[in-house]
Design a protein around this motif. Sequence first.
Motif, mmCIF file in Angstrom:
data_model
loop_
_atom_site.group_PDB
_atom_site.id
_atom_site.type_symbol
_atom_site.label_atom_id
_atom_site.label_comp_id
_atom_site.label_asym_id
_atom_site.label_seq_id
_atom_site.Cartn_x
_atom_site.Cartn_y
_atom_site.Cartn_z
ATOM 1 N N VAL A 226 -19.018 18.741 -8.408
ATOM 2 C CA VAL A 226 -17.677 18.176 -8.549
ATOM 3 C C VAL A 226 -16.681 19.331 -8.606
ATOM 4 N N ILE A 227 -15.661 19.259 -7.756
ATOM 5 C CA ILE A 227 -14.640 20.305 -7.674
ATOM 6 C C ILE A 227 -13.317 19.750 -8.192
ATOM 7 N N GLY A 228 -12.752 20.428 -9.172
ATOM 8 C CA GLY A 228 -11.462 20.038 -9.718
ATOM 9 C C GLY A 228 -10.364 20.938 -9.182
ATOM 10 N N THR A 229 -9.303 20.323 -8.660
ATOM 11 C CA THR A 229 -8.157 21.073 -8.126
ATOM 12 C C THR A 229 -6.874 20.452 -8.645
ATOM 13 N N LEU B 185 -9.945 15.310 -14.770
ATOM 14 C CA LEU B 185 -11.210 15.806 -15.317
ATOM 15 C C LEU B 185 -11.077 16.158 -16.791
ATOM 16 N N VAL B 186 -9.934 16.680 -17.189
ATOM 17 C CA VAL B 186 -9.710 16.954 -18.613
ATOM 18 C C VAL B 186 -9.764 15.643 -19.402
ATOM 19 N N ALA B 187 -9.134 14.594 -18.857
ATOM 20 C CA ALA B 187 -9.171 13.295 -19.521
ATOM 21 C C ALA B 187 -10.600 12.783 -19.646
ATOM 22 N N LEU B 188 -11.397 12.980 -18.604
ATOM 23 C CA LEU B 188 -12.799 12.561 -18.652
ATOM 24 C C LEU B 188 -13.549 13.314 -19.744
ATOM 25 N N ALA B 189 -13.284 14.619 -19.862
ATOM 26 C CA ALA B 189 -13.932 15.403 -20.917
ATOM 27 C C ALA B 189 -13.520 14.906 -22.296
ATOM 28 N N GLU B 190 -12.237 14.604 -22.480
ATOM 29 C CA GLU B 190 -11.775 14.100 -23.781
ATOM 30 C C GLU B 190 -12.339 12.710 -24.066
ATOM 31 N N GLY C 261 -14.981 18.768 -17.719
ATOM 32 C CA GLY C 261 -14.836 17.451 -17.127
ATOM 33 C C GLY C 261 -15.540 17.333 -15.791
ATOM 34 N N ALA C 262 -15.504 18.408 -14.985
ATOM 35 C CA ALA C 262 -16.216 18.393 -13.709
ATOM 36 C C ALA C 262 -17.713 18.230 -13.922
ATOM 37 N N LEU C 263 -18.252 18.950 -14.896
ATOM 38 C CA LEU C 263 -19.679 18.826 -15.188
ATOM 39 C C LEU C 263 -20.015 17.425 -15.708
ATOM 40 N N GLU C 264 -19.161 16.870 -16.571
ATOM 41 C CA GLU C 264 -19.423 15.529 -17.095
ATOM 42 C C GLU C 264 -19.380 14.491 -15.981
#
Length: 403
Positions: free
Chosen positions: A151-154, A199-204, A385-388
């Motif tokens: 997963v790539i976050g940009t 992705l930050v939101a997914l991590a949170e 978040g990308a890893l999650e």
Amino acid sequence: MAGTAGTPGTPRVLRAMNDRAALDLLLEHGPLSRTRIGKLTGLSKPTASQLLARLEAAGLVRVTGTSEGRPGPNAQLYAVNPTAAYTAGLDVTPHRIRAAVADITGRTVGEYELPTPGRRSAHPVVRQVTDALDSAVKSAGLARDDVHRLVIGTPGAFDPGTGRLRYASHLPGWHSPALLDDLAAALPMPVEYENDVNLVALAEQRLGAARGHSDFVLLWNEEGLGAALVLGGRLHRGWTGGAGEVGFLPVPGTPLVRQVTKANSGGYQELAGSQAVPKLARELGIEDVPPGPYAEAAAELLARAADHVSGPHRELLAAYATRLATGLASLASVLDPELVVLSGSVLTAGGEVLRALVQAELEELAAARPRIVVGDVREHPVLRGALESALATTRDEVFDTSR
């Protein structure tokens, strides 16, 4: 037809459901005995034994030791086999690509950061992506083919219709219409792309301040101001992936910005982005404004201001809280979220003091009054978040024993 994989109620499907429940419990609680797994799942001891034997034969669990300190013989402890699959994540900014590899349990096993100065065309971007990934994979002692999903976050988002990156003109080299095809040809695993703030939101949501919340807004501020919208437990991306690009939001207190995508800015970015903090500090008579990039200077100023109870530094914090609340009031009025998470180095630097000021201001400016919290995921939140995201899809595939 009885016995067909995927048919509800068949023994194979029921076994697969029990298998997944046990694997999720092992991920959540760590090593467990057969008896404990049976109690948590409601399965009989013989059924739990068969389940564990099946998962061990499939390479999904392994014995990690024995229980101690209890009456009777020691029981074997089972855990998810971390080598069952590996995933990778990339966090891309104009200045660097940060890569990491995680095993199926979520433990990071390899990391690498690749500086990416200067402008790039499509082919150098592909090379830099593969170099960053390969270096992280190598640090984990693995090969590229060992990675199940990437997963790539940009910044911005890839338009689903055209494949072009939108809302991120500051990310050179990533706007070629052939880029996604070139990356797909260069990488052997499935690749997904996601907006960095999403992705930050997914991590949170999975690990941090938004756990247990299905409706929330995450406001992010580092090099740019952005938001992620989670509605009904799912990310809302919008028609072109541009939902949450709140830096372009027109707000009171700043002139209207025309042709915002060309300017790569908008009213809310001008009002409350990181570049506004040093300017505001100077206007308030603060002389020791730190040099360097805006995000670093803003974070230092706000952290310093949070330690003051009066004077220009406290005025800076209060004025900035009003600016943040101005944009949040629009979001709260439209979305009525349960929670607002403040994230990114600029916002977290102000800590609880800034949070409380924003909460008070928002309650004055908006009819809807969501609770405001500071994000918990501070270390590389985009990458986490990308890893999650990669782990969630990979676990659904690898843990499915009905196939």
